[in-house]
Structure formats: C-alpha cells, structure tokens
Design a protein around this motif. Structure first.
Motif, PDB file in Angstrom:
ATOM      1  N   ILE A 226     -39.582  -8.495  14.907  1.00  0.00           N
ATOM      2  CA  ILE A 226     -39.580  -8.635  13.456  1.00  0.00           C
ATOM      3  C   ILE A 226     -38.161  -8.560  12.910  1.00  0.00           C
ATOM      4  O   ILE A 226     -37.701  -9.454  12.178  1.00  0.00           O
ATOM      5  N   ILE A 227     -37.435  -7.504  13.260  1.00  0.00           N
ATOM      6  CA  ILE A 227     -36.097  -7.277  12.714  1.00  0.00           C
ATOM      7  C   ILE A 227     -35.129  -8.380  13.148  1.00  0.00           C
ATOM      8  O   ILE A 227     -34.242  -8.779  12.387  1.00  0.00           O
ATOM      9  N   SER A 228     -35.315  -8.906  14.340  1.00  0.00           N
ATOM     10  CA  SER A 228     -34.392  -9.918  14.858  1.00  0.00           C
ATOM     11  C   SER A 228     -34.638 -11.299  14.289  1.00  0.00           C
ATOM     12  O   SER A 228     -33.718 -12.129  14.257  1.00  0.00           O
TER      13      SER A 228
ATOM     14  N   GLY B 222     -28.486   1.425  15.568  1.00  0.00           N
ATOM     15  CA  GLY B 222     -27.278   0.615  15.688  1.00  0.00           C
ATOM     16  C   GLY B 222     -27.095   0.046  17.083  1.00  0.00           C
ATOM     17  O   GLY B 222     -26.798  -1.140  17.253  1.00  0.00           O
ATOM     18  N   ALA B 223     -27.292   0.871  18.090  1.00  0.00           N
ATOM     19  CA  ALA B 223     -27.166   0.411  19.474  1.00  0.00           C
ATOM     20  C   ALA B 223     -28.223  -0.635  19.802  1.00  0.00           C
ATOM     21  O   ALA B 223     -27.953  -1.633  20.489  1.00  0.00           O
ATOM     22  N   SER B 224     -29.437  -0.423  19.290  1.00  0.00           N
ATOM     23  CA  SER B 224     -30.521  -1.377  19.543  1.00  0.00           C
ATOM     24  C   SER B 224     -30.246  -2.712  18.862  1.00  0.00           C
ATOM     25  O   SER B 224     -30.492  -3.780  19.440  1.00  0.00           O
ATOM     26  N   LEU B 225     -29.745  -2.680  17.631  1.00  0.00           N
ATOM     27  CA  LEU B 225     -29.476  -3.913  16.890  1.00  0.00           C
ATOM     28  C   LEU B 225     -28.476  -4.799  17.623  1.00  0.00           C
ATOM     29  O   LEU B 225     -28.653  -6.017  17.705  1.00  0.00           O
ATOM     30  N   ASP B 226     -27.423  -4.193  18.148  1.00  0.00           N
ATOM     31  CA  ASP B 226     -26.426  -4.952  18.914  1.00  0.00           C
ATOM     32  C   ASP B 226     -27.051  -5.605  20.143  1.00  0.00           C
ATOM     33  O   ASP B 226     -26.799  -6.775  20.444  1.00  0.00           O
TER      34      ASP B 226
ATOM     35  N   SER C  92     -27.580  -9.699  20.819  1.00  0.00           N
ATOM     36  CA  SER C  92     -27.027 -10.354  22.010  1.00  0.00           C
ATOM     37  C   SER C  92     -28.115 -11.077  22.797  1.00  0.00           C
ATOM     38  O   SER C  92     -27.919 -12.213  23.255  1.00  0.00           O
ATOM     39  N   GLU C  93     -29.268 -10.424  22.960  1.00  0.00           N
ATOM     40  CA  GLU C  93     -30.369 -11.038  23.702  1.00  0.00           C
ATOM     41  C   GLU C  93     -30.837 -12.324  23.044  1.00  0.00           C
ATOM     42  O   GLU C  93     -31.031 -13.341  23.722  1.00  0.00           O
TER      43      GLU C  93
ATOM     44  N   ILE D 187     -28.332 -15.202  23.434  1.00  0.00           N
ATOM     45  CA  ILE D 187     -28.377 -15.768  24.792  1.00  0.00           C
ATOM     46  C   ILE D 187     -29.596 -16.676  24.940  1.00  0.00           C
ATOM     47  O   ILE D 187     -29.494 -17.806  25.442  1.00  0.00           O
ATOM     48  N   ILE D 188     -30.755 -16.183  24.497  1.00  0.00           N
ATOM     49  CA  ILE D 188     -31.990 -16.977  24.577  1.00  0.00           C
ATOM     50  C   ILE D 188     -31.831 -18.286  23.807  1.00  0.00           C
ATOM     51  O   ILE D 188     -32.181 -19.368  24.293  1.00  0.00           O
ATOM     52  N   TYR D 189     -31.264 -18.192  22.613  1.00  0.00           N
ATOM     53  CA  TYR D 189     -31.074 -19.369  21.754  1.00  0.00           C
ATOM     54  C   TYR D 189     -30.178 -20.405  22.437  1.00  0.00           C
ATOM     55  O   TYR D 189     -30.413 -21.617  22.336  1.00  0.00           O
ATOM     56  N   SER D 190     -29.160 -19.928  23.148  1.00  0.00           N
ATOM     57  CA  SER D 190     -28.233 -20.845  23.813  1.00  0.00           C
ATOM     58  C   SER D 190     -28.857 -21.529  25.020  1.00  0.00           C
ATOM     59  O   SER D 190     -28.404 -22.607  25.443  1.00  0.00           O
ATOM     60  N   LEU D 191     -29.908 -20.920  25.596  1.00  0.00           N
ATOM     61  CA  LEU D 191     -30.513 -21.451  26.819  1.00  0.00           C
ATOM     62  C   LEU D 191     -31.648 -22.446  26.568  1.00  0.00           C
ATOM     63  O   LEU D 191     -31.951 -23.262  27.436  1.00  0.00           O
ATOM     64  N   ILE D 192     -32.281 -22.367  25.406  1.00  0.00           N
ATOM     65  CA  ILE D 192     -33.455 -23.208  25.162  1.00  0.00           C
ATOM     66  C   ILE D 192     -33.060 -24.542  24.525  1.00  0.00           C
ATOM     67  O   ILE D 192     -31.944 -24.699  24.009  1.00  0.00           O
TER      68      ILE D 192
END
Length: 335
Positions: free
Chosen positions: A178-180, A203-207, A211-212, A215-220
């Motif tokens: 949801i947040i992403s 904060g650590a989770s958001l970063d 990033s995840e 990366i996914i967006y760049s691969l599809i």
C-alpha cells in the motif's frame, strides 16, 4: 497503534466531501474500525454473509451460483477483500472494470469500500508471490498492484477525486504494498518516545521498499509497468495526535509531550531518506501538516456518518477547520 490513523482518515474524508470533492475510503485495516464507524453493523453483516462462500473459494462459489446470479451479487456493495479475492485465488473469473460493485454511499460525495477481517489471507499471497515479481510473473504483478488498480478504476468509473486508504499499525507485506504504490502517505504521530522509535523503524523499511520496487520496475516490460506508479514510497508529511488536555490557551501540547514533538522533525530528517521526501520543503518537514492547528485528541468528537452509525457527538467546527489545513497542504503538494 493509537496515534489517530483511522481518526485522521475519518475526519479528512468527511471534510473533503463537505468541500464537494468526491471521496472514496478503502478500509484495508483488518480491525475494520473505519468501516464500523461509517455504516450500520447489520448492513455490514449482510455484505459479509453474501461474500462468505467467495472468500472461501472464489471459483467454486462462482460456478455454484452461475454468471447471472453473480452479476446480481456484484450490483450491490462488496468488501475490499471480495474485490481482491480473484487475484488471491488466481481465479479465471476475475472482476472486469465494468463489474465493480458500487461502494457504500455515506453521503452524496463520500463512499466506502468496507473492510473485512479476512484480509490477512491476501497479505499471505503477497509474501508468497513476491519473488515472482523479479521474473515479471503476471499473477505476482497482479497481486502487488491490484489495490492501486482497483482504486484507479473506481476513480475512473465513479469520478472520485480523492481516495483515502486506512491501514493497520505494522510494517507487514500488505502495508509495504500500500505505502509503496499509493500516490503518497501521511504519518500520524503521537508526541512520545514510541513514535520517535516508530519513525526510525519505518525509515529503514521505506528505503528498502523503495529500492525493491525500483529494481522490479527496471526489470519488467513497459507494458507491465502501466500498473505501477511512476514514483514509489512518497512521504507527504506527518500530523501530531494529542491525547492530553491543553495546559493553557497558548499551549497546544501538554508540557510533558512538547519535548518529544520538537524531536519529530529531526528524527524524520535523520531516518527518512531525502529521496522519499524530496518533494517537501524544509518547512514542511519541520512542522506537522497544518502546524499547531492539527491536534486531534480523544476529546475531539467523531463526526457522525449517518444516524445509524452515530456513536459519538457531531464534529466540532474547529476540527473541520483544522482538517481543511491538511487538504490545503495536499493541494499545494500536487500543484
């Protein structure tokens, strides 16, 4: 927990509707507090009861009643879990854009897609299918993007201008998605030690999430990217939820909480990366949304959604004015 997420969503959505913005609430908190406060319990029970077989096994229930009865079923409001269930089950009988059930109407400008306690089943599928995203697996992509896809189609079909999603108080797979993938998110904070550490944790989770998804967006493929937003994990600011009595007319916060409130901006700057808040000015980070006017408390009455759902006193005029500060802020961000 207890920082005013559902309270803020409730007041904000109602104020938007008062200002003639067509607004939709989606309740994705398994506790369903926003749903319970927004509609009659008996009506909610009837919705859940009609859905029960589909929540157990969507295709089996569909084949049992047939297409004609199914079309009649989806002509009435359904929960968000029902809408997500075909994707959860990998069903061949998925809902088309034209078969979206009407939302529950709260007033002429405000509607609700109710929550359901069983939404944890969908969260399990998000976790199970996550690895498939990196290979561009169609069902995995559908699972991760369906919440955004459903929201976009309701906006298109029903003309909603704002869609507000209420979430649970955790950093699990459902909230990660949801947040992403929403256009932006707010952090309601309580002026205490727990909120400061909560901001550090998120904060650590958001970063990591950002990033995840990048990366996914760049691969599809380009075609599959259409279901994703152009930017992930977009922090819009924070509000302060004050559950203590004011010490004087000049003090918006109790003295014991003032010290913690003053530490929130620094904590955000240190633990929420600039990339996730790059659209915010320094003043927007240094102050809660609406500044000192946004201080919802346990002493702030709920706004009644309908006579049947009126569990508390009507909303104070001051709180409506305070909530409008959030709307003005969000409009400035989008302009």
């Amino acid at each position: 927990m207890g920082v005013g997420k559902s309270t803020l969503a409730f007041h904000l959505s109602h104020t938007l509707s008062e200002m003639n913005y067509k607004t939709l609430i989606i309740d994705l908190d398994p506790q369903c507090n926003l749903t319970v406060f927004s509609m009659d319990e008996e009506k909610l029970h009837n919705i859940w009861k009609e859905e029960d077989d589909f929540i157990d096994d969507f295709d089996s229930a569909f084949n049992k009643i047939g297409k004609q009865k199914f079309e009649n079923l989806v002509s009435k409001p359904k929960t968000i879990h029902f809408l997500l269930k075909p994707t959860e089950d990998g069903s061949v009988n998925s809902l088309s854009e034209l078969e979206l059930p009407p939302p529950v109407e709260i007033n002429k400008n405000l509607s609700l897609i109710p929550g359901r306690l069983t939404i944890h089943k969908y969260e399990n599928k998000i976790s199970e299918r996550w690895a498939g995203l990196y290979q561009g697996d169609p069902l995995a992509i559908r699972t991760i993007t369906d919440i955004r896809y459903i929201a976009e189609n309701y906006a298109k079909n029903y003309g909603f201008e704002y869609i507000i999603i209420d979430t649970s108080p955790n950093l699990g797979a459902l909230n990660k998605v949801i947040i992403s993938t929403v256009d932006g998110f707010l952090i309601p904070a309580f002026p205490d030690m727990f909120s400061l550490y909560g901001i550090r944790n998120i904060g650590a989770s958001l970063d990591k999430w950002n990033s995840e998804f990048e990366i996914i967006y760049s691969l599809i493929s380009i075609d599959k990217r259409k279901r994703f937003p152009e930017q992930f994990v977009r922090f819009l600011g924070y509000t302060i939820y004050n559950a203590k009595k004011y010490t004087s007319k000049n003090d918006k916060l109790a003295l014991a909480h003032r010290n913690y409130a003053q530490q929130i901006p620094g904590t955000i700057k240190e633990f929420i990366s600039e990339n996730i808040r790059k659209h915010l000015t320094s003043d927007m980070v240094d102050n809660p949304i609406g500044k000192e006017s946004i201080m919802l408390s346990h002493n702030t009455p709920w706004w009644c959604a309908s006579p049947d759902a009126c569990l508390f006193y009507p909303l104070k005029l001051s709180t409506r004015r305070e909530t409008r500060a959030i709307i003005f802020y969000l409009n400035n961000l989008s302009s």
